[in-house]
Design an enzyme around this catalytic site. Structure first.
Site, PDB file in Angstrom:
ATOM      1  N   THR A 190       0.796  -0.919  -0.163  1.00  0.00           N
ATOM      2  CA  THR A 190       0.118   0.182   0.252  1.00  0.00           C
ATOM      3  C   THR A 190       0.854   1.119   0.158  1.00  0.00           C
ATOM      4  O   THR A 190       1.694   1.437   0.638  1.00  0.00           O
ATOM      5  CB  THR A 190      -1.149   0.099   1.600  1.00  0.00           C
ATOM      6  OG1 THR A 190      -1.404  -1.359   1.465  1.00  0.00           O
ATOM      7  CG2 THR A 190      -1.933   1.307   1.609  1.00  0.00           C
ATOM      8  N   GLY A 192       3.126   4.308  -2.664  1.00  0.00           N
ATOM      9  CA  GLY A 192       3.932   4.691  -4.097  1.00  0.00           C
ATOM     10  C   GLY A 192       3.105   3.252  -5.072  1.00  0.00           C
ATOM     11  O   GLY A 192       4.206   2.208  -5.107  1.00  0.00           O
ATOM     12  N   CYS A 243      -6.460   8.328  -0.333  1.00  0.00           N
ATOM     13  CA  CYS A 243      -6.382   8.218  -2.035  1.00  0.00           C
ATOM     14  C   CYS A 243      -7.401   7.811  -2.465  1.00  0.00           C
ATOM     15  O   CYS A 243      -8.396   8.200  -3.628  1.00  0.00           O
ATOM     16  CB  CYS A 243      -6.175   6.102  -2.210  1.00  0.00           C
ATOM     17  SG  CYS A 243      -6.462   5.099  -1.499  1.00  0.00           S
TER      18      CYS A 243
END
Length: 456
Positions: A190, A192, A243
C-alpha cells in the site's frame, strides 16, 4: 548484518510464531484480532500526534478520527466471521465443504500517508487468517509505525500470544524491502506505485493498490447543499491524502451557479480566473508531477505557496480547469485540499468527463455520485472503468468501508486489472486465507441428457 541475514532472522521468528498460531481456534484468533484494533483505538490521540509530527502530512484531528474509526469498523466487520478450519458448505455448490488454512508469513509494505491504520489493518487481517506479519513502513513514517506495532504487540503479550506475531523492519529502504518481499509468502503493498510494482515483480503472490483520483458527479435535482457538504468533507479530510478522497466536481451546466454557491456557503473558495488558477497549477505540479511540498498540507499552506490570498474560513479551494483528461494537469490526482470543477449537459457527458480524468490518473479506483436517479447511477457503474461507485456518501471516509455501506472495511483498495492490481475490491482477511475444498459424491444428482445440455 547484511540485508539477507537481517530478513532471514525476522523470517525465522515469524515462521516459529506462525506454526504456534496455526493451532489456535476461532475464539483465540478473534481475541488476538480484537486487541490489535483496540490498541490503536485506545492510543488514537498520541499516535495521531506522532504521525503528523513525523510525516508532516495530514492533520491531528482527522488522524484521531481515522485511527478510531478504522479500528472500530474493521473489528466490527471481522468479529463473528469464520476463518479457522471448517467454514461450511460453499454457497451455490452441491457437496463442497470449505476449510480455511493460513497462507504463512505476510509482508506488508505500508505508506507514509497512513503510518498507523495500514499496519493495524494488515495485522488484523493477517492474524484473522492465523498468519504472522512483517511490516515495512515508509522510511518517513518508521517511528510512528514502530510505536503502533509496539502497542499492538504489548496487548498481544497480555493474552499470552506467541512472540513475533507482528514484526517491523527497522530501516525499510528499497533493498531491504526487496529482500523481504522475496522471502515472505504473500506481499501486501500500500503506497506509491513504485513499491506496488516492485511487489508484483517479487515473484510472490501480491496485493497492491492503484492511484486514486475520485471524480464526484452531481446529478440534476439532487440536494446540492448535501452534496457540497459531503464532497468538501471528503476533500479536506486529513488534508487530502486519502486515495479515496474526492478530486473533481462534475455538475450540470444550468445548475452551475446554484451548486457553486452551495459549495461557497459551506466554506469552499471558487477560483475561475486563468491567472490565479495558473498560480495554483504551477505550484501544485512540476514537470507534470505533483509537488511533494504540497502533499497533505493545509489549504492555507498551499495558497500561501502559490501567492494567493484566500478567506480564513476556507476548507477547500475549487479551481476551473482548461479541460478534462490530458488537457490540464490539474485533472491528475491532487493529494491536498484542492479540487477542480467541470460542467456537463447530458448525463452521459458527465460520465465521459469522469472517464477521461480517470484515464489520466485513477483508472480502476473509485467514482463518487450524488443522485436520486437509479438509471443514472447504474449507467455510471456500467460505463466507468472503476472498482467502486460510492453513492450519496463521503467518498474519502466511506469507500474504505463504513457502517453504512457494504464495502469491505480496509486501507488497501484494489483497482483491478485497470490499475494493474490482482483484485477489484477492498482487500480483507479472506485474501490471506488458503481454502481447501472437500468434494462429496452426490449419488442423487440429476445428470442431464445430451439433448438437455445442447438443446434449445
Amino acid at each position: 548484518m547484511n540485508n539477507k541475514a537481517y530478513i532471514n532472522e525476522l523470517m525465522v521468528k515469524a515462521r516459529k510464531a506462525q506454526i504456534a498460531i496455526a493451532t489456535y481456534n476461532q475464539e483465540q484468533v478473534d481475541a488476538l484480532v480484537k486487541v490489535v484494533g483496540k490498541a490503536i483505538y485506545d492510543n488514537a490521540k498520541i499516535l495521531a500526534k506522532e504521525a503528523v509530527a513525523e510525516t508532516q502530512m495530514g492533520n491531528y484531528k482527522d488522524k484521531v478520527t481515522k485511527n478510531r474509526g478504522k479500528a472500530m469498523v474493521i473489528w466490527n466487520s471481522l468479529k463473528g466471521k469464520n476463518s479457522v478450519d471448517i467454514l461450511g458448505p460453499e454457497e451455490g455448490k452441491e457437496g463442497i465443504l470449505l476449510i480455511a488454512k493460513p497462507k504463512g508469513v505476510i509482508g506488508a509494505i505500508t505508506p507514509t500517508t497512513n503510518p498507523i491504520v495500514t499496519p493495524m489493518c494488515n495485522a488484523m487481517f493477517a492474524l484473522k487468517g492465523r498468519n504472522t506479519i512483517i511490516v515495512a513502513p515508509h522510511p518517513r513514517s518508521k517511528n510512528s509505525a514502530t510505536h503502533a506495532v509496539n502497542l499492538m504487540n504489548k496487548e498481544l503479550k497480555k493474552l499470552g500470544a506467541p512472540d513475533n506475531l507482528i514484526q517491523i523492519v527497522e530501516e525499510s529502504d528499497k533493498n531491504i524491502v526487496a529482500e523481504l518481499m522475496s522471502a515472505v509468502d504473500v506481499v501486501v503493498a500500500t503506497g506509491g506505485m513504485g513499491r506496488v510494482v516492485a511487489a508484483y515483480s517479487s515473484g510472490k503472490p501480491a496485493y497492491g493498490v492503484g492511484v486514486g483520483n475520485v471524480q464526484a458527479i452531481i446529478d440534476r435535482d439532487y440536494d446540492y447543499d448535501e452534496a457540497a457538504k459531503h464532497i468538501i468533507a471528503g476533500r479536506k479530510f486529513d488534508n487530502g491524502i486519502i486515495c479515496s478522497g474526492e478530486q473533481s466536481i462534475i455538475l450540470p451546466v444550468e445548475k452551475h451557479d446554484e451548486i457553486i454557491e452551495a459549495f461557497v456557503n459551506n466554506d469552499a473558495y471558487y477560483i475561475q480566473d486563468d491567472e490565479t488558477v495558473e498560480k495554483f497549477r504551477s505550484t501544485m505540479f512540476i514537470d507534470g508531477k505533483i509537488n511533494g511540498k504540497i502533499v497533505g498540507k493545509s489549504v492555507k499552506f498551499i495558497a500561501d505557496l502559490a501567492g494567493v490570498v484566500i478567506p480564513t474560513n476556507t476548507k477547500v479551494v475549487i479551481l476551473k480547469p482548461t479541460g478534462a483528461g490530458v488537457l490540464d494537469v490539474l485533472c491528475k490526482e491532487k493529494m491536498c485540499p484542492i479540487m477542480i470543477a467541470f460542467t456537463y449537459d447530458k448525463f452521459e457527458e458527465a460520465v465521459e468527463i469522469a472517464r477521461k480524468n480517470l484515464l489520466v490518473d485513477g483508472i480502476g479506483h473509485t467514482v463518487s455520485i450524488h443522485s436520486y436517479n437509479k438509471a443514472n447511477i447504474e449507467y455510471a457503474g456500467i460505463n466507468l472503468p472503476i472498482s467502486r461507485l460510492i453513492v450519496n456518501q463521503v467518498s474519502a471516509i466511506g469507500t474504505g468501508g463504513s457502517f453504512n455501506n457494504g464495502f469491505n472495511p480496509s486501507t488497501t483498495l484494489g483497482c483491478g486489472s485497470w490499475g494493474n492490481n490482482s483484485i477489484s475490491e477492498n482487500f480483507t482477511y479472506t485474501h490471506l486465507i488458503n481454502i481447501s475444498r472437500i468434494g462429496y459424491f452426490n449419488k442423487d444428482a440429476k445428470v442431464p441428457t445430451t439433448e438437455e445440455i445442447w438443446g434449445e
